[in-house]
Enzyme design. Structure first.
Site, PDB file in Angstrom:
ATOM      1  N   ASP A 211       0.892  -1.154   0.000  1.00  0.00           N
ATOM      2  CA  ASP A 211       0.000   0.000   0.000  1.00  0.00           C
ATOM      3  C   ASP A 211       0.931   1.204   0.000  1.00  0.00           C
ATOM      4  O   ASP A 211       1.696   1.402   0.967  1.00  0.00           O
ATOM      5  CB  ASP A 211      -0.856   0.022   1.260  1.00  0.00           C
ATOM      6  CG  ASP A 211      -1.986  -0.987   1.224  1.00  0.00           C
ATOM      7  OD1 ASP A 211      -2.028  -1.818   0.296  1.00  0.00           O
ATOM      8  OD2 ASP A 211      -2.815  -0.964   2.159  1.00  0.00           O
ATOM      9  N   HIS A 269       5.167  -7.053  -0.061  1.00  0.00           N
ATOM     10  CA  HIS A 269       4.910  -8.327  -0.714  1.00  0.00           C
ATOM     11  C   HIS A 269       5.748  -8.454  -1.981  1.00  0.00           C
ATOM     12  O   HIS A 269       6.184  -7.449  -2.561  1.00  0.00           O
ATOM     13  CB  HIS A 269       3.419  -8.435  -1.052  1.00  0.00           C
ATOM     14  CG  HIS A 269       2.527  -8.442   0.163  1.00  0.00           C
ATOM     15  ND1 HIS A 269       1.702  -9.506   0.466  1.00  0.00           N
ATOM     16  CD2 HIS A 269       2.343  -7.527   1.147  1.00  0.00           C
ATOM     17  CE1 HIS A 269       1.040  -9.245   1.584  1.00  0.00           C
ATOM     18  NE2 HIS A 269       1.415  -8.040   2.011  1.00  0.00           N
ATOM     19  N   SER A 362       8.555   4.233   4.996  1.00  0.00           N
ATOM     20  CA  SER A 362       9.754   3.750   4.325  1.00  0.00           C
ATOM     21  C   SER A 362       9.446   3.433   2.874  1.00  0.00           C
ATOM     22  O   SER A 362       8.384   3.770   2.369  1.00  0.00           O
ATOM     23  CB  SER A 362      10.335   2.539   5.047  1.00  0.00           C
ATOM     24  OG  SER A 362      11.697   2.387   4.706  1.00  0.00           O
TER      25      SER A 362
END
Length: 403
Positions: A211, A269, A362
Site C-alpha cells: 500500500d 509483498h 519507508s
C-alpha cells in the site's frame, strides 16, 4: 527547491530557534506526536487529505509554537518555513483527483529542520544530522517495542487509528487491545481478502509490493531527471554491489519505487512470481526521511539509508528467467526491516508476503533489467514522468513483462 540561503536564520534568531526545535525533537522522541499537533491538514470531518491552502493554515498554527522566539515575527516564521515542504500531491488512480498528503511532525522535523541546512549549520546541537536521526530512531524504536504499560499502548494505538483514519475492518485482528506494543500494531496484518491480487494466474504481471505512493521509470536516467535528485544515485550504489549491478542490471534497467507513509499497512509483498530467492545483502546506512521533499533534493536518501537487497530470479513465462533486485529501505524512525519469506533458495509467488517495516514510513524499490521487458501501465508512467506519485494498494497491477 527554494534558495535555502534566503531562508536561513538571521543573526539573533538562531539560538531561539535551536531551543524551540530541540523541544519539538524531545517531544517527538517521547512519542508525543500523534495528538492534536499531528493533525496537520485535517479537515473538520477528520479526513487527512485536504487542499494545500487549508493544510497551510494548520501549518501556520503549528509553527506558531516557536513564534515566541525573541525577534522572530510570524511573517518571518512564514518566510522561513510556511512555503517549504508542506506535503505532497498524490494522484488517485482511475480519476483526475489529486490529494494533498500531510506529514507527521517527526517527518517535518526530519525535513524542515535537519535537512534545511548543512551539518555544520544544523539547527540542532548535534555533531551531525546522522547523529540526531540515529538517536531518535533508536529511542523511538525502543518506545514502540515497549509493552510494559498496556493502557498507554492502547491509548497510543487508538490515537494513531483516529489520526490516520485506519480502517480496522480490514485487519486480521481488528481489536486494538489485542496488540501488545505500538510496533505490533504498526506492522499489523490484514485479512487475505482485503487486497485481492490482480490477474492472479498471469506470471508476467508486476503488482504493487505495498500500500503505497508509487512512481515507475523506464530507466535510471528518467528517474534522476524527474524524481531522484541525489547526486550519487545509481543502481550500483543502490544495490551496494558493483559486480551484481554490472552483471545483471545494465543501463536501461527499470525501476518501481513504492513509498509507504506512516498510515499505510507496513508489510510488503513480492511484486513478481513465480520467483526463487537468492541471497539478501544487508547494507548499513543512515536514517534519512524518504519523503519526496528529501528524495527530490540533493540528498542521497536511497543509497545512504540502511537497506536490505534481496536478489530474485523471476520466471515471467516458461523458459524465461530474469533477475530482479528488491530493495527494502529503512528511514526516519524505522528501527528495523523484517523478512517473512525471503530465505535463499525458497520459491515465492507474486503477492506473497515478503517482510515488514517497524515504525516509520519507508520505501521499497524493485529493479528490472532490460531483458525483463517490463512495460509500466500507462497511467502510472504518465504520472511518474510528471513528478506525481500514484496511490496504489498491495496486489494492484502496475505493469507487465513482454519477455
Amino acid at each position: 527547491m527554494a534558495d535555502t540561503a534566503a531562508h536561513s536564520p538571521r543573526t539573533g534568531e538562531h539560538e531561539g530557534i535551536v531551543a524551540a526545535l530541540e523541544a519539538l525533537v524531545s517531544n517527538t522522541a517521547k512519542g508525543k506526536h500523534h495528538g492534536d499537533d499531528e493533525r496537520l491538514g485535517m479537515s473538520a470531518a477528520g479526513n487527512p487529505y485536504t487542499p494545500a491552502p487549508v493544510a497551510k493554515q494548520h501549518h501556520h498554527h503549528w509553527w506558531s509554537k516557536v513564534a515566541a522566539v525573541e525577534g522572530l515575527s510570524q511573517s518571518r516564521l512564514d518566510d522561513l518555513f510556511a512555503d517549504h515542504h508542506l506535503g505532497n500531491y498524490t494522484a488517485i488512480r482511475g480519476s483526475e483527483q489529486r490529494i494533498f498528503e500531510s506529514m507527521p511532525v517527526a517527518v517535518r522535523i526530519g525535513m524542515h529542520l535537519l535537512f534545511f541546512s548543512s551539518k555544520k549549520t544544523s539547527l540542532l546541537r548535534y555533531s551531525s544530522v546522522e547523529d540526531v536521526l540515529e538517536k531518535m530512531s533508536i529511542k523511538q524504536g525502543k518506545l514502540y517495542d515497549d509493552a510494559s504499560d498496556p493502557a498507554a499502548v492502547l491509548e497510543h494505538i487508538k490515537s494513531f487509528i483516529e489520526t490516520y483514519q485506519i480502517d480496522t475492518s480490514e485487519l486480521l485482528e481488528p481489536d486494538p487491545i489485542k496488540y501488545p506494543s505500538m510496533n505490533e500494531f504498526f506492522f499489523r496484518k490484514i485479512r487475505p481478502d482485503a487486497r485481492p491480487l490482480a490477474e492472479q494466474g498471469n506470471a508476467a504481471v508486476v503488482s504493487s509490493a505495498a500500500d503505497c505512493r508509487l512512481t515507475v521509470f523506464d530507466d535510471v536516467e528518467a528517474a534522476t531527471r524527474v524524481w531522484i535528485k541525489g547526486k550519487h544515485f545509481s543502481i550500483r550504489h543502490l544495490l551496494g554491489d558493483t559486480s551484481l549491478a554490472d552483471r545483471c542490471f545494465p543501463p536501461g534497467s527499470s525501476l518501481a519505487i513504492f513509498r509507504l507513509a506512516p498510515a499505510d499497512y507496513h508489510r510488503f509483498h513480492h511484486p513478481v512470481g513465480p520467483a526463487v530467492c537468492g541471497p539478501t545483502r544487508h547494507e548499513a546506512g543512515e536514517y534519512y526521511t524518504v519523503n519526496p521533499q528529501a528524495v527530490n533534493a540533493d540528498f542521497d536518501v536511497f543509497t545512504c539509508n540502511r537497506r536490505d537487497v534481496l536478489n530474485l530470479t523471476w520466471t515471467p513465462r516458461a523458459g524465461v528467467d530474469v533477475p530482479v533486485a528488491f530493495v527494502a529501505i529503512g528511514a526516519l524512525l524505522v528501527g528495523s526491516i523484517g523478512w517473512s519469506k525471503a530465505s535463499q533458495g525458497s520459491s515465492v509467488a507474486r503477492g506473497e508476503e515478503a517482510g515488514w517495516f517497524a515504525y516509520g514510513g519507508s520505501t521499497c524499490i524493485a529493479v528490472f533489467p532490460p531483458a525483463a521487458k517490463v512495460t509500466w501501465d500507462a497511467d502510472l508512467r504518465a504520472n511518474s514522468l510528471a513528478g506525481v506519485e500514484t496511490m496504489v494498494r498491495v496486489g494492484d497491477r502496475i505493469g507487465i513483462s513482454e519477455a
